[in-house]
Design a protein around this motif. Structure first.
Motif, PDB file in Angstrom:
ATOM      1  N   SER A 187      31.274   3.901   3.221  1.00 46.39           N
ATOM      2  CA  SER A 187      31.384   4.888   2.779  1.00 46.39           C
ATOM      3  C   SER A 187      31.345   5.128   1.364  1.00 46.39           C
ATOM      4  N   ASN A 188      32.293   4.490   0.457  1.00 44.92           N
ATOM      5  CA  ASN A 188      32.806   4.753  -0.977  1.00 44.92           C
ATOM      6  C   ASN A 188      32.060   4.057  -1.673  1.00 44.92           C
ATOM      7  N   LEU A 189      31.553   2.847  -0.975  1.00 42.71           N
ATOM      8  CA  LEU A 189      30.449   1.869  -2.104  1.00 42.71           C
ATOM      9  C   LEU A 189      29.978   2.854  -3.125  1.00 42.71           C
ATOM     10  N   HIS A 190      29.222   3.203  -3.417  1.00 39.74           N
ATOM     11  CA  HIS A 190      28.372   4.060  -4.349  1.00 39.74           C
ATOM     12  C   HIS A 190      29.136   4.560  -5.014  1.00 39.74           C
ATOM     13  N   LEU A 191      30.545   4.919  -4.686  1.00 42.40           N
ATOM     14  CA  LEU A 191      31.491   5.235  -6.105  1.00 42.40           C
ATOM     15  C   LEU A 191      32.717   4.040  -6.427  1.00 42.40           C
ATOM     16  N   THR A 192      32.642   3.152  -5.712  1.00 37.52           N
ATOM     17  CA  THR A 192      33.087   2.403  -6.462  1.00 37.52           C
ATOM     18  C   THR A 192      31.963   1.301  -7.672  1.00 37.52           C
ATOM     19  N   ILE A 193      30.573   1.693  -6.828  1.00 40.66           N
ATOM     20  CA  ILE A 193      30.414   0.227  -8.207  1.00 40.66           C
ATOM     21  C   ILE A 193      29.689   1.740  -9.133  1.00 40.66           C
ATOM     22  N   SER A 194      29.549   2.817  -8.462  1.00 41.28           N
ATOM     23  CA  SER A 194      29.430   3.966  -9.764  1.00 41.28           C
ATOM     24  C   SER A 194      30.128   4.194 -10.851  1.00 41.28           C
ATOM     25  N   ILE A 195      31.484   3.906 -10.963  1.00 41.80           N
ATOM     26  CA  ILE A 195      32.792   3.469 -11.601  1.00 41.80           C
ATOM     27  C   ILE A 195      32.639   2.875 -12.203  1.00 41.80           C
ATOM     28  N   LEU A 196      32.647   1.441 -11.805  1.00 41.02           N
ATOM     29  CA  LEU A 196      32.041  -0.028 -12.702  1.00 41.02           C
ATOM     30  C   LEU A 196      31.189  -0.098 -13.647  1.00 41.02           C
ATOM     31  N   ILE A 206      16.107   1.995 -12.071  1.00 43.57           N
ATOM     32  CA  ILE A 206      16.127   1.364 -10.518  1.00 43.57           C
ATOM     33  C   ILE A 206      17.360   1.507 -10.263  1.00 43.57           C
ATOM     34  N   GLY A 207      18.772   1.268 -10.952  1.00 39.70           N
ATOM     35  CA  GLY A 207      20.432   0.956 -10.606  1.00 39.70           C
ATOM     36  C   GLY A 207      19.810   2.502 -10.376  1.00 39.70           C
ATOM     37  N   GLU A 208      20.144   3.821 -10.711  1.00 43.78           N
ATOM     38  CA  GLU A 208      20.553   5.457 -10.976  1.00 43.78           C
ATOM     39  C   GLU A 208      19.695   5.703  -9.971  1.00 43.78           C
ATOM     40  N   LEU A 209      18.808   4.875  -9.554  1.00 44.33           N
ATOM     41  CA  LEU A 209      17.610   5.492  -8.554  1.00 44.33           C
ATOM     42  C   LEU A 209      18.296   4.840  -6.849  1.00 44.33           C
ATOM     43  N   THR A 210      18.538   3.717  -6.433  1.00 46.92           N
ATOM     44  CA  THR A 210      19.765   3.131  -5.972  1.00 46.92           C
ATOM     45  C   THR A 210      20.832   3.910  -5.897  1.00 46.92           C
ATOM     46  N   LEU A 211      21.391   3.940  -6.836  1.00 43.66           N
ATOM     47  CA  LEU A 211      22.498   4.500  -6.118  1.00 43.66           C
ATOM     48  C   LEU A 211      22.296   5.804  -5.596  1.00 43.66           C
ATOM     49  N   GLY A 212      22.113   6.582  -6.358  1.00 49.79           N
ATOM     50  CA  GLY A 212      21.780   8.291  -6.277  1.00 49.79           C
ATOM     51  C   GLY A 212      21.177   8.449  -4.932  1.00 49.79           C
ATOM     52  N   PHE A 213      20.151   7.434  -4.093  1.00 54.23           N
ATOM     53  CA  PHE A 213      19.977   8.061  -2.794  1.00 54.23           C
ATOM     54  C   PHE A 213      20.749   6.946  -1.986  1.00 54.23           C
ATOM     55  N   TYR A 214      21.671   6.269  -2.341  1.00 54.68           N
ATOM     56  CA  TYR A 214      22.919   5.884  -1.702  1.00 54.68           C
ATOM     57  C   TYR A 214      23.653   6.216  -1.184  1.00 54.68           C
ATOM     58  N   ALA A 215      23.801   7.564  -2.102  1.00 52.47           N
ATOM     59  CA  ALA A 215      24.841   8.078  -2.983  1.00 52.47           C
ATOM     60  C   ALA A 215      24.735   9.970  -1.232  1.00 52.47           C
ATOM     61  N   PHE A 216      23.502  10.121  -1.662  1.00 50.67           N
ATOM     62  CA  PHE A 216      22.708  11.264  -0.829  1.00 50.67           C
ATOM     63  C   PHE A 216      22.771  10.383   0.704  1.00 50.67           C
ATOM     64  N   TYR A 217      22.429   9.302   0.757  1.00 51.61           N
ATOM     65  CA  TYR A 217      22.059   9.105   1.665  1.00 51.61           C
ATOM     66  C   TYR A 217      23.739   8.854   2.817  1.00 51.61           C
ATOM     67  N   GLN A 218      24.553   8.552   2.202  1.00 49.25           N
ATOM     68  CA  GLN A 218      26.253   8.933   2.231  1.00 49.25           C
ATOM     69  C   GLN A 218      26.098  10.121   2.941  1.00 49.25           C
ATOM     70  N   PHE A 219      25.728  10.821   2.195  1.00 53.51           N
ATOM     71  CA  PHE A 219      26.699  11.908   2.065  1.00 53.51           C
ATOM     72  C   PHE A 219      25.972  12.880   3.200  1.00 53.51           C
ATOM     73  N   LYS A 220      24.843  12.305   3.947  1.00 51.56           N
ATOM     74  CA  LYS A 220      23.933  12.721   4.846  1.00 51.56           C
ATOM     75  C   LYS A 220      24.554  12.522   6.303  1.00 51.56           C
ATOM     76  N   ASN A 221      25.067  11.361   5.835  1.00 49.14           N
ATOM     77  CA  ASN A 221      24.844  10.891   6.850  1.00 49.14           C
ATOM     78  C   ASN A 221      26.808  10.054   7.858  1.00 49.14           C
ATOM     79  N   GLN A 222      27.504  10.678   6.558  1.00 48.77           N
ATOM     80  CA  GLN A 222      28.641  10.304   6.683  1.00 48.77           C
ATOM     81  C   GLN A 222      29.653  11.406   7.546  1.00 48.77           C
ATOM     82  N   LYS A 223      30.779  10.893   8.829  1.00 46.03           N
ATOM     83  CA  LYS A 223      31.607  12.387   9.071  1.00 46.03           C
ATOM     84  C   LYS A 223      33.218  12.185   8.497  1.00 46.03           C
ATOM     85  N   ILE A 224      33.037  13.195   7.728  1.00 44.96           N
ATOM     86  CA  ILE A 224      34.733  13.267   6.662  1.00 44.96           C
ATOM     87  C   ILE A 224      35.397  13.548   7.109  1.00 44.96           C
ATOM     88  N   LYS A 225      37.279  13.515   7.168  1.00 42.28           N
ATOM     89  CA  LYS A 225      38.160  14.363   8.481  1.00 42.28           C
ATOM     90  C   LYS A 225      38.263  15.696   6.906  1.00 42.28           C
TER      91      LYS A 225
END
Length: 127
Positions: free
Chosen positions: A8-17, A108-127
């Motif tokens: 659930s944090n992978l998109h953020l970690t990769i983006s930071i790096l 390509i990387g921006e599209l991949t990370l952007g859509f992966y982040a959107f996917y995570q947002f739509k599918n993760q259950k954060i407390k």
């Protein structure tokens, strides 16, 4: 599990790096990887401002990893940041032509990370 490698944090970690690295290149040595010639103080100022924006977003993403309460804001900003960059690059592809390979890979990387982040947002259950 380490918070930085949780799926659930992978998109953020990769983006930071990637974004922090690019921020420092833009801010201090934009001609290192890119075919640009920064000649005026105003141009250096623009690149330093871009560096500041990139670092600021990276800090938000870092906070989103460390503090679950901020994960949604970090993820929303991440997919908007990445897809916004990709959208601008696609407009440039259409209007200006084909850029260097590094910028094509960036798109390509921006599209991949952007859509992966959107996917995570739509599918993760954060407390």
């Amino acid at each position: 599990m380490n918070k930085f490698v949780k799926p659930s944090n992978l998109h953020l970690t990769i983006s930071i790096l990637i974004v922090v690295t690019i921020a420092f290149v833009y801010g201090f040595k934009p001609d290192l990887w890119f075919d640009v010639k920064v000649l005026t103080i105003d141009e250096f100022n623009i690149y330093k401002a871009i560096m500041g924006i990139y670092i600021a977003f990276s800090v938000l993403w870092f906070i989103g990893i460390i503090k679950e309460y901020y994960w949604q804001a970090a993820t929303i900003s991440n997919f908007l940041f990445m897809l916004g960059l990709a959208f601008g690059r696609i407009i440039s592809l259409i209007l200006d032509g084909i850029p260097s390979t590094l910028f094509l890979l960036g798109t390509i990387g921006e599209l991949t990370l952007g859509f992966y982040a959107f996917y995570q947002f739509k599918n993760q259950k954060i407390k």
